[in-house]
Design a protein around this motif. Structure first.
Motif, PDB file in Angstrom:
ATOM      1  N   ASN A 128       0.813  -1.124  -0.160  1.00  0.00           N
ATOM      2  CA  ASN A 128      -0.057  -0.151   0.175  1.00  0.00           C
ATOM      3  C   ASN A 128       0.718   1.213  -0.013  1.00  0.00           C
ATOM      4  N   LEU A 129       0.355   2.206  -0.615  1.00  0.00           N
ATOM      5  CA  LEU A 129       0.952   3.720  -0.661  1.00  0.00           C
ATOM      6  C   LEU A 129       0.198   4.827  -0.371  1.00  0.00           C
ATOM      7  N   ASP A 130       0.727   5.446   0.498  1.00  0.00           N
ATOM      8  CA  ASP A 130      -0.128   6.535   1.026  1.00  0.00           C
ATOM      9  C   ASP A 130       0.557   7.811   0.705  1.00  0.00           C
ATOM     10  N   ILE A 131       0.339   8.665  -0.194  1.00  0.00           N
ATOM     11  CA  ILE A 131       1.437  10.025  -0.095  1.00  0.00           C
ATOM     12  C   ILE A 131       0.418  11.156   0.240  1.00  0.00           C
ATOM     13  N   ALA A 132       0.631  11.986   1.189  1.00  0.00           N
ATOM     14  CA  ALA A 132       0.117  13.010   1.646  1.00  0.00           C
ATOM     15  C   ALA A 132      -0.164  13.993   0.500  1.00  0.00           C
ATOM     16  N   PRO A 133      -1.662  14.773   0.492  1.00  0.00           N
ATOM     17  CA  PRO A 133      -1.776  15.661  -0.608  1.00  0.00           C
ATOM     18  C   PRO A 133      -0.854  16.809  -0.577  1.00  0.00           C
ATOM     19  N   ASP A 134      -0.570  17.691  -1.547  1.00  0.00           N
ATOM     20  CA  ASP A 134       0.024  18.803  -1.296  1.00  0.00           C
ATOM     21  C   ASP A 134       1.621  18.648  -0.533  1.00  0.00           C
ATOM     22  N   LEU A 135       2.294  17.425  -1.091  1.00  0.00           N
ATOM     23  CA  LEU A 135       3.491  17.198  -0.381  1.00  0.00           C
ATOM     24  C   LEU A 135       4.367  18.236  -0.957  1.00  0.00           C
ATOM     25  N   VAL A 146      10.262  16.059   5.089  1.00  0.00           N
ATOM     26  CA  VAL A 146       9.489  14.884   4.673  1.00  0.00           C
ATOM     27  C   VAL A 146       9.792  13.669   5.349  1.00  0.00           C
ATOM     28  N   LEU A 147       8.755  13.078   5.872  1.00  0.00           N
ATOM     29  CA  LEU A 147       8.816  11.650   6.539  1.00  0.00           C
ATOM     30  C   LEU A 147       8.452  10.650   5.685  1.00  0.00           C
ATOM     31  N   PHE A 148       9.331   9.689   5.749  1.00  0.00           N
ATOM     32  CA  PHE A 148       8.783   8.417   4.878  1.00  0.00           C
ATOM     33  C   PHE A 148       8.890   7.490   5.996  1.00  0.00           C
ATOM     34  N   VAL A 149       7.698   6.506   5.836  1.00  0.00           N
ATOM     35  CA  VAL A 149       7.576   5.485   6.718  1.00  0.00           C
ATOM     36  C   VAL A 149       7.410   4.014   5.797  1.00  0.00           C
ATOM     37  N   ILE A 200       2.830  -4.538   3.370  1.00  0.00           N
ATOM     38  CA  ILE A 200       3.996  -3.432   3.435  1.00  0.00           C
ATOM     39  C   ILE A 200       3.128  -2.065   3.224  1.00  0.00           C
ATOM     40  N   SER A 201       3.321  -1.443   4.030  1.00  0.00           N
ATOM     41  CA  SER A 201       2.713   0.052   3.903  1.00  0.00           C
ATOM     42  C   SER A 201       3.737   1.040   3.795  1.00  0.00           C
ATOM     43  N   ILE A 202       3.707   2.005   2.724  1.00  0.00           N
ATOM     44  CA  ILE A 202       4.563   3.110   2.634  1.00  0.00           C
ATOM     45  C   ILE A 202       3.780   4.391   2.840  1.00  0.00           C
ATOM     46  N   SER A 203       4.473   5.261   3.508  1.00  0.00           N
ATOM     47  CA  SER A 203       3.585   6.506   3.767  1.00  0.00           C
ATOM     48  C   SER A 203       4.565   7.719   3.908  1.00  0.00           C
ATOM     49  N   ILE A 204       3.994   8.587   3.222  1.00  0.00           N
ATOM     50  CA  ILE A 204       4.876   9.713   3.103  1.00  0.00           C
ATOM     51  C   ILE A 204       4.425  11.113   3.471  1.00  0.00           C
ATOM     52  N   LYS A 205       4.798  11.841   4.373  1.00  0.00           N
ATOM     53  CA  LYS A 205       4.105  13.074   4.940  1.00  0.00           C
ATOM     54  C   LYS A 205       4.988  14.279   5.286  1.00  0.00           C
ATOM     55  N   GLN A 206       4.342  15.485   5.445  1.00  0.00           N
ATOM     56  CA  GLN A 206       5.240  16.286   5.794  1.00  0.00           C
ATOM     57  C   GLN A 206       5.193  16.571   7.271  1.00  0.00           C
ATOM     58  N   GLN A 207       6.303  16.860   8.046  1.00  0.00           N
ATOM     59  CA  GLN A 207       6.454  16.943   9.208  1.00  0.00           C
ATOM     60  C   GLN A 207       7.495  18.129   9.547  1.00  0.00           C
ATOM     61  N   SER A 253       8.714  -4.798  11.235  1.00  0.00           N
ATOM     62  CA  SER A 253       9.398  -3.824  11.473  1.00  0.00           C
ATOM     63  C   SER A 253       8.936  -2.524  10.690  1.00  0.00           C
ATOM     64  N   THR A 254       9.339  -1.390  11.114  1.00  0.00           N
ATOM     65  CA  THR A 254       8.800   0.146  10.416  1.00  0.00           C
ATOM     66  C   THR A 254      10.384   0.845  10.285  1.00  0.00           C
ATOM     67  N   PHE A 255      10.770   1.007   9.018  1.00  0.00           N
ATOM     68  CA  PHE A 255      11.760   1.998   8.917  1.00  0.00           C
ATOM     69  C   PHE A 255      11.288   3.379   8.523  1.00  0.00           C
ATOM     70  N   PHE A 256      12.017   4.301   9.012  1.00  0.00           N
ATOM     71  CA  PHE A 256      11.655   5.638   8.975  1.00  0.00           C
ATOM     72  C   PHE A 256      12.963   6.517   8.526  1.00  0.00           C
ATOM     73  N   PHE A 257      12.500   7.469   7.580  1.00  0.00           N
ATOM     74  CA  PHE A 257      13.785   8.593   7.304  1.00  0.00           C
ATOM     75  C   PHE A 257      13.128   9.818   6.887  1.00  0.00           C
ATOM     76  N   THR A 258      13.984  10.795   7.195  1.00  0.00           N
ATOM     77  CA  THR A 258      13.553  12.140   6.787  1.00  0.00           C
ATOM     78  C   THR A 258      14.616  12.833   5.854  1.00  0.00           C
ATOM     79  N   LEU A 259      13.849  13.813   5.106  1.00  0.00           N
ATOM     80  CA  LEU A 259      14.620  14.602   4.040  1.00  0.00           C
ATOM     81  C   LEU A 259      14.287  16.139   4.468  1.00  0.00           C
ATOM     82  N   PRO A 260      15.197  16.697   4.773  1.00  0.00           N
ATOM     83  CA  PRO A 260      14.914  18.231   4.947  1.00  0.00           C
ATOM     84  C   PRO A 260      14.011  18.961   3.550  1.00  0.00           C
ATOM     85  N   ILE A 261      13.121  19.884   3.736  1.00  0.00           N
ATOM     86  CA  ILE A 261      12.647  20.159   2.513  1.00  0.00           C
ATOM     87  C   ILE A 261      13.443  21.582   2.038  1.00  0.00           C
TER      88      ILE A 261
END
Ligand code: ADP
Length: 337
Positions: A215-222, A264-267, A253-260, A327-335
């Motif tokens: 599953n893929l869940d990408i937040a709108p207006d990212l 940007v936080l990838f899970v 497996i679920s992949i989600s991406i949102k702004q924090q 398991s849950t892997f997280f990574f962040t990328l600065p905007i």
């Protein structure tokens, strides 16, 4: 009384320095000494050497110098700690005091250990495919008649082992380039949604073949972070590929991406076999595999490479896991960096 006229100069020195009287009382200690033994330098007035260093071997060395009047040196491992010190004690007859010079070798020792482990891991990982190829070559050289099917099988095995060696060499080259920051990241503002979509598409067939739900869940207006597309693709491929590899059929497996905040936080969450708690901190090390026997296709380099890529982007990468649950892997990328 010890003349502290040079205390500024002594505070700049990396080695720990103590000046003691003949009863082992501290007359002076510099900042480095305080740091090495984890004490507050200002509070050592009237403190004895043993109270500050809390180690009998160090204390015995100082006493030996006081009793014999002869300079002493020793390499000491502090009991109960991973701390390696070089100590030198000299009498200062003119001032009727004793100088103790302490070099902290712990960091150097730690780096040497990592280098030793690395070399032994590289040799171990290369030895297995090389032994297989050699064994086949010896069997063929024996000259005994070989069935064409067995012959074909031998050739295929040689091919697979050669591919493994090539893959490992590529990953090692990539890791060493990243460590030396060459070539530098090629950054561009990219649609992160499109990038992740492409990666998921590439891995979809593998996931379907294993009967997993992806599953893929990408937040709108990212917002789109400034990234090196090829490198971030590598990270995503590695993490999602691992999730597929370590999850049994029927799992998800679920992949989600949102702004924090400003990132940007990838899970990437899987319902797979999980990672034992005491090994969680080690899986980002080069060549580290939780169970070397279970998965002989991986090199254990993927997460080390991923960590380098993410930190080079100014982000963070970490993992949470429960053995047997997932398991849950997280990574962040600065905007906008
Ligand atoms: P490899 O090529 O072996 O997958 P990595 O560096 O990518 O190398 O991963 C290191 C180790 O971490 C793996 O061998 C595995 O033991 C563990 N690991 C990584 N991802 C997962 C996951 N999603 N579930 C369980 N274990 C994992």
């Amino acid at each position: 009384m010890f003349d502290t006229g040079y205390s500024y100069l002594l505070s700049l020195i990396e080695e720990g320095i103590f000046v003691l009287d003949g009863r082992c009382q501290i007359l002076y200690m510099n900042q480095a000494a305080a740091r090495i033994f984890n004490v507050i330098a200002d509070k050592t007035r009237n403190m004895s050497f043993i109270e500050a260093v809390r180690d009998y071997e160090c204390d015995a060395l100082v006493k030996k110098c006081i009793n014999t009047g002869v300079p002493q040196t020793a390499s000491i491992k502090i009991r109960g700690k991973n701390q390696y010190l070089d100590l030198k004690v000299c009498p200062d007859t003119e001032n009727r005091s004793y100088i103790v010079i302490v070099k902290d070798l712990s960091e150097k020792r730690h780096l040497e250990e990592i280098r030793r482990d690395f070399i032994s891991n590289v040799s171990h990982e290369f030895r297995t495919p090389i032994s297989s190829i050699k064994l086949i070559a010896e069997t063929l050289a024996d000259g005994a008649p070989i069935d064409s099917e067995v012959y074909k099988d031998f050739l295929q095995k040689i091919n697979v082992e050669a591919d493994k060696l090539a893959h490992m060499t590529d990953e090692l080259t990539e890791l060493s380039r990243l460590e030396n920051n060459e070539p530098a990241l090629i950054k561009d503002t990219l649609s992160i949604g499109a990038l992740v979509g492409q990666v998921v598409q590439r891995l979809q067939a593998q996931s379907d073949k294993k009967g997993l739900r992806l599953n893929l869940d990408i937040a709108p207006d990212l917002p789109d972070p400034v990234i090196d597309q090829y490198r971030i693709e590598q990270v995503l491929l590695n993490i999602i590929h691992n999730a597929i590899k370590f999850t049994d059929p029927g799992g998800s497996i679920s992949i989600s991406i949102k702004q924090q905040g400003s990132e940007v936080l990838f899970v990437v969450r899987d319902t797979g076999i999980g990672i034992p708690a005491d090994e969680l901190s080690r899986i980002f090390e080069r060549f580290y595999k939780v169970n070397k026997a279970r998965d002989d296709e991986g090199t254990g380099l993927g997460l080390a490479i991923s960590r380098h890529i993410i930190t080079a982007h100014g982000g963070k990468i970490w993992v949470e896991s429960v053995e047997g649950k997932g398991s849950t892997f997280f990574f962040t990328l600065p905007i906008g960096s």
